[in-house]
Design an enzyme around this catalytic site. Structure first.
Site, mmCIF file in Angstrom:
data_model
loop_
_atom_site.group_PDB
_atom_site.id
_atom_site.type_symbol
_atom_site.label_atom_id
_atom_site.label_comp_id
_atom_site.label_asym_id
_atom_site.label_seq_id
_atom_site.Cartn_x
_atom_site.Cartn_y
_atom_site.Cartn_z
ATOM 1 N N ILE A 140 13.064 29.079 -36.969
ATOM 2 C CA ILE A 140 13.205 27.656 -37.333
ATOM 3 C C ILE A 140 12.600 26.796 -36.221
ATOM 4 C CG2 ILE A 140 14.862 25.810 -37.831
ATOM 5 C CD1 ILE A 140 16.673 27.959 -39.116
ATOM 6 N N THR A 142 13.947 26.476 -45.985
ATOM 7 C CA THR A 142 14.149 25.698 -44.753
ATOM 8 C C THR A 142 12.832 25.085 -44.290
ATOM 9 O OG1 THR A 142 15.947 27.174 -44.147
ATOM 10 C CG2 THR A 142 15.024 25.838 -42.385
ATOM 11 N N LYS A 162 26.589 26.801 -30.636
ATOM 12 C CA LYS A 162 26.094 28.083 -30.102
ATOM 13 C C LYS A 162 25.621 27.895 -28.661
ATOM 14 C CE LYS A 162 22.299 31.349 -30.666
ATOM 15 N NZ LYS A 162 21.142 31.787 -31.440
ATOM 16 N N GLY A 181 10.433 25.235 -51.151
ATOM 17 C CA GLY A 181 11.566 24.410 -50.718
ATOM 18 C C GLY A 181 12.653 25.219 -50.044
HETATM 19 P P1 FAD Z 1 11.829 30.847 -48.160
HETATM 20 O O1 FAD Z 1 13.220 30.551 -47.803
HETATM 21 O O2 FAD Z 1 11.528 32.188 -48.743
HETATM 22 O O3 FAD Z 1 11.342 29.746 -49.177
HETATM 23 C C1 FAD Z 1 10.223 29.914 -49.996
HETATM 24 C C2 FAD Z 1 10.178 28.782 -51.002
HETATM 25 O O4 FAD Z 1 8.984 28.888 -51.761
HETATM 26 C C3 FAD Z 1 11.332 28.801 -51.999
HETATM 27 O O5 FAD Z 1 11.764 27.489 -52.257
HETATM 28 C C4 FAD Z 1 10.686 29.373 -53.259
HETATM 29 O O6 FAD Z 1 11.322 28.946 -54.425
HETATM 30 C C5 FAD Z 1 9.296 28.777 -53.123
HETATM 31 N N1 FAD Z 1 8.290 29.489 -53.910
HETATM 32 C C6 FAD Z 1 7.766 30.726 -53.682
HETATM 33 N N2 FAD Z 1 6.884 31.040 -54.651
HETATM 34 C C7 FAD Z 1 6.830 29.962 -55.482
HETATM 35 C C8 FAD Z 1 6.134 29.678 -56.673
HETATM 36 N N3 FAD Z 1 5.294 30.542 -57.223
HETATM 37 N N4 FAD Z 1 6.358 28.492 -57.266
HETATM 38 C C9 FAD Z 1 7.208 27.567 -56.743
HETATM 39 N N5 FAD Z 1 7.904 27.800 -55.614
HETATM 40 C C10 FAD Z 1 7.722 28.980 -55.015
HETATM 41 N N6 FAD Z 1 15.258 32.072 -38.469
HETATM 42 C C11 FAD Z 1 15.966 31.485 -37.497
HETATM 43 O O7 FAD Z 1 15.511 30.493 -36.912
HETATM 44 N N7 FAD Z 1 17.199 31.971 -37.159
HETATM 45 C C12 FAD Z 1 17.719 33.070 -37.718
HETATM 46 O O8 FAD Z 1 18.838 33.454 -37.396
HETATM 47 C C13 FAD Z 1 16.949 33.747 -38.698
HETATM 48 N N8 FAD Z 1 17.411 34.870 -39.298
HETATM 49 C C14 FAD Z 1 16.618 35.517 -40.206
HETATM 50 C C15 FAD Z 1 17.030 36.748 -40.735
HETATM 51 C C16 FAD Z 1 16.190 37.448 -41.594
HETATM 52 C C17 FAD Z 1 16.613 38.774 -42.120
HETATM 53 C C18 FAD Z 1 14.957 36.884 -41.996
HETATM 54 C C19 FAD Z 1 14.071 37.595 -42.973
HETATM 55 C C20 FAD Z 1 14.568 35.663 -41.500
HETATM 56 C C21 FAD Z 1 15.376 34.980 -40.595
HETATM 57 N N9 FAD Z 1 14.971 33.778 -40.045
HETATM 58 C C22 FAD Z 1 15.708 33.189 -39.058
HETATM 59 C C23 FAD Z 1 13.788 33.105 -40.535
HETATM 60 C C24 FAD Z 1 14.235 32.009 -41.501
HETATM 61 O O9 FAD Z 1 14.970 32.578 -42.528
HETATM 62 C C25 FAD Z 1 13.051 31.268 -42.046
HETATM 63 O O10 FAD Z 1 12.332 30.732 -40.962
HETATM 64 C C26 FAD Z 1 13.470 30.118 -42.912
HETATM 65 O O11 FAD Z 1 14.430 30.481 -43.830
HETATM 66 C C27 FAD Z 1 12.285 29.525 -43.623
HETATM 67 O O12 FAD Z 1 11.907 30.314 -44.711
HETATM 68 P P2 FAD Z 1 10.783 29.752 -45.659
HETATM 69 O O13 FAD Z 1 11.144 28.374 -46.031
HETATM 70 O O14 FAD Z 1 9.470 30.001 -45.013
HETATM 71 O O15 FAD Z 1 10.819 30.728 -46.924
#
Ligand code: FAD
Length: 492
Positions: free
Chosen positions: A341, A16, A79, A14
């Site tokens: 994103i 982004t 932006k 959960g």
């Molecule tokens: P996460 O935010 O890591 O979410 C993972 C989810 O999985 C969490 O809810 C966690 O609780 C859940 N989870 C994991 N393991 C388990 C488990 N065993 N049981 C239950 N739940 C679990 N993107 C942009 O578009 N613009 C930006 O400016 C940008 N800046 C960034 C800067 C950095 C340094 C980084 C690393 C990334 C950046 N990104 C950016 C990318 C952006 O952060 C991600 O695309 C976005 O946050 C989506 O992340 P996610 O949902 O894949 O992962």
């Protein structure tokens, strides 16, 4: 093709990505599917990802989101582009804006006219002919008929996930809180059958969307889809992120400021500023990076610097069996052009277009994988460009300058160097103007250009350019400062 109909979709994670998947699927296909999302508050999210690109507005339209409501809920600002500082050399600055530069014709893009003007001794930066760039520089902003600018947002990532969650739950999505302890596979087919939570609860599904972040709990830890490592091309592997109080009116652009082993971001929101330092740990220790970030930020810290490690690359299959990985679980290229994103949004759009209601079809998955590969490779090449074309003296930058780059990028650089040609092919994300702004900004000087502007002659060319500038002058004069527009927009 699997015989099984796809009715129940389980989103794992959960952040982004997970909440975007939840919001899109429940809004558009909620009447045909049962959708659940499992997340663990204890594990939390990566907590970054706050700068975006204009495609977000189209995706928000698909979700039926109201701009003001979204901006209020996520404390967003507007932006118009990214300000690259110290990239080719210390003291350099250029803006990669979202706007169109000048006026192009079918035969040649505007920069050929500008190059001819320069050869004819007519003064002016290429950015003088781009409304968005000039507005960004003047910290101005407006929307509407009188200010037709192309724009994106800066937003608070935590608040965005909350906002999308409320939206998804209102559309009927079922959320389950809990830690996934095990991923169960069907012994016959090998497909994923269920997520088993620490509580013992089993969450069964037909299609699983892996949004569990870098670890890729389903796609990699369970299905072992494989990973292509790109760190030889993009050697940064660490980021420190922290939030600070605002000290000045919000600027309508992201700042990306190079340092001797990477770069630093600054993202202004309504209520605070997001800051981060991206670096390669071979060239800068974590302690030194932390000190550097703390010294560089302007405002009082709201949070402590938080370390995030990553490995640049892509998952070989983002759609494997009955699992589709999104965002960090599907691969990662550093956030220099704020593209992650967007990649989630484009993948979700495609998924909804080819949704496998009648069963998972290998040809559909294969095309989806091909498109995801092309998307990420396109972003990869564009990011490498910023690093490779540099004239900085430090060992990190020297390495980036001397490395062998992908052929696809080498061809683009050669085309621009020889004859100032740039192109946007097929489903490429970056426009000709994006390539041109960054190539020129990184001091790549073309040796030639198209001569179509010579047909006009020096005087008419000068007049045409002056007309574009004058039109922009008028529009700019009527535009308010970004912060003032933002305050009024949020109050309205
Ligand atoms: P996460 O935010 O890591 O979410 C993972 C989810 O999985 C969490 O809810 C966690 O609780 C859940 N989870 C994991 N393991 C388990 C488990 N065993 N049981 C239950 N739940 C679990 N993107 C942009 O578009 N613009 C930006 O400016 C940008 N800046 C960034 C800067 C950095 C340094 C980084 C690393 C990334 C950046 N990104 C950016 C990318 C952006 O952060 C991600 O695309 C976005 O946050 C989506 O992340 P996610 O949902 O894949 O992962």
């Amino acid at each position: 093709m699997t015989e099984q109909l796809v009715k129940r979709v389980v989103i794992a994670g959960g952040g982004t990505a997970g909440w975007l998947a939840a919001a899109a699927l429940s809004r558009q296909l909620g009447q045909l599917l049962d959708i659940v999302l499992v997340e663990s508050e204890e594990i939390g999210t990566v907590g970054v990802g706050e700068a975006t690109i204009p495609t977000m507005r189209s995706f928000h339209a698909i979700l039926g989101l109201d701009e003001r409501e979204f901006m209020r809920a996520t404390k967003a600002s507007f932006k118009l582009g990214i300000s690259f500082e110290n990239w080719a050399r210390d003291g350099d600055r250029y803006i990669h804006s979202f706007g169109e530069i000048g006026k192009s014709t079918w035969m040649g893009a505007f920069h050929h006219f500008w190059l001819q003007a320069r050869a004819d001794g007519i003064d002016g930066d290429i950015g003088d002919y781009c409304l968005e760039l000039r507005a960004a520089d003047a910290e101005k902003f407006a929307t509407g008929e009188n200010a037709p600018v192309n724009y994106a947002y800066h937003l608070d990532a935590g608040l965005y996930a909350k906002f999308l969650r409320a939206r998804s739950e209102a559309d009927g999505l079922h959320r389950i809180e809990g830690k996934i302890a095990q991923v169960e596979r069907d012994p016959q087919s090998g497909d994923i059958a269920a997520l088993v939570l620490q509580s013992g609860e089993r969450v069964e599904g037909d299609l699983f969307i892996d949004c569990t972040g870098f670890r890729g709990l389903l796609i990699e830890e369970t299905l072992a889809a494989g990973y292509d490592d790109w760190s030889h091309w993009l050697p940064t592997n660490s980021a420190l992120a922290m939030q600070t109080e605002s000290t000045r009116p919000a600027v309508p652009y992201t700042r990306a400021i190079a340092h001797d082993a990477g770069w630093r971001w600054q993202i202004p929101l309504q209520h605070r500023v997001g800051n981060g330092l991206v670096y390669c740990s071979d060239f800068l220790s974590d302690d030194a990076a932390r000190d550097r970030l703390l010294q560089a930020v302007d405002g009082k810290p709201v949070t402590e610097p938080r370390l995030i490690r990553y490995r640049t690359g892509r998952r070989r299959k983002v759609w494997d069996r009955n699992c589709i990985a999104l965002s960090l679980a599907s691969g990662f290229v550093e956030p220099l052009e704020s593209t992650s994103i967007h990649l989630v949004m484009i993948a979700l759009t495609r998924l909804m277009q080819v949704f496998p209601f009648a069963g998972i079809n290998p040809a559909t998955a294969s095309r989806f994988n091909d498109q995801a590969r092309q998307d990420l490779e396109g972003v990869r090449d564009f990011i490498i460009l910023h690093y490779h074309l540099n004239q900085r003296p430090e060992p990190f930058w020297q390495r980036c300058r001397e490395m062998t780059i992908p052929d696809t990028l080498a061809e683009r650089i050669a085309l621009f160097r020889e004859a100032a040609h740039a192109y946007q092919a097929g489903e490429d994300l970056f426009r000709v103007d994006s390539w041109v702004q960054v190539m020129l900004g990184q001091r790549l000087q073309p040796q030639g250009h198209h001569h179509l502007a010579r047909i006009l002659g020096r005087e008419r060319l000068g007049q045409a350019l002056a007309d574009i500038k004058r039109n922009h002058d008028r529009t700019l004069a009527a535009m308010p400062q970004h912060q003032r527009f933002l305050d009024a927009h949020m109050a309205g």
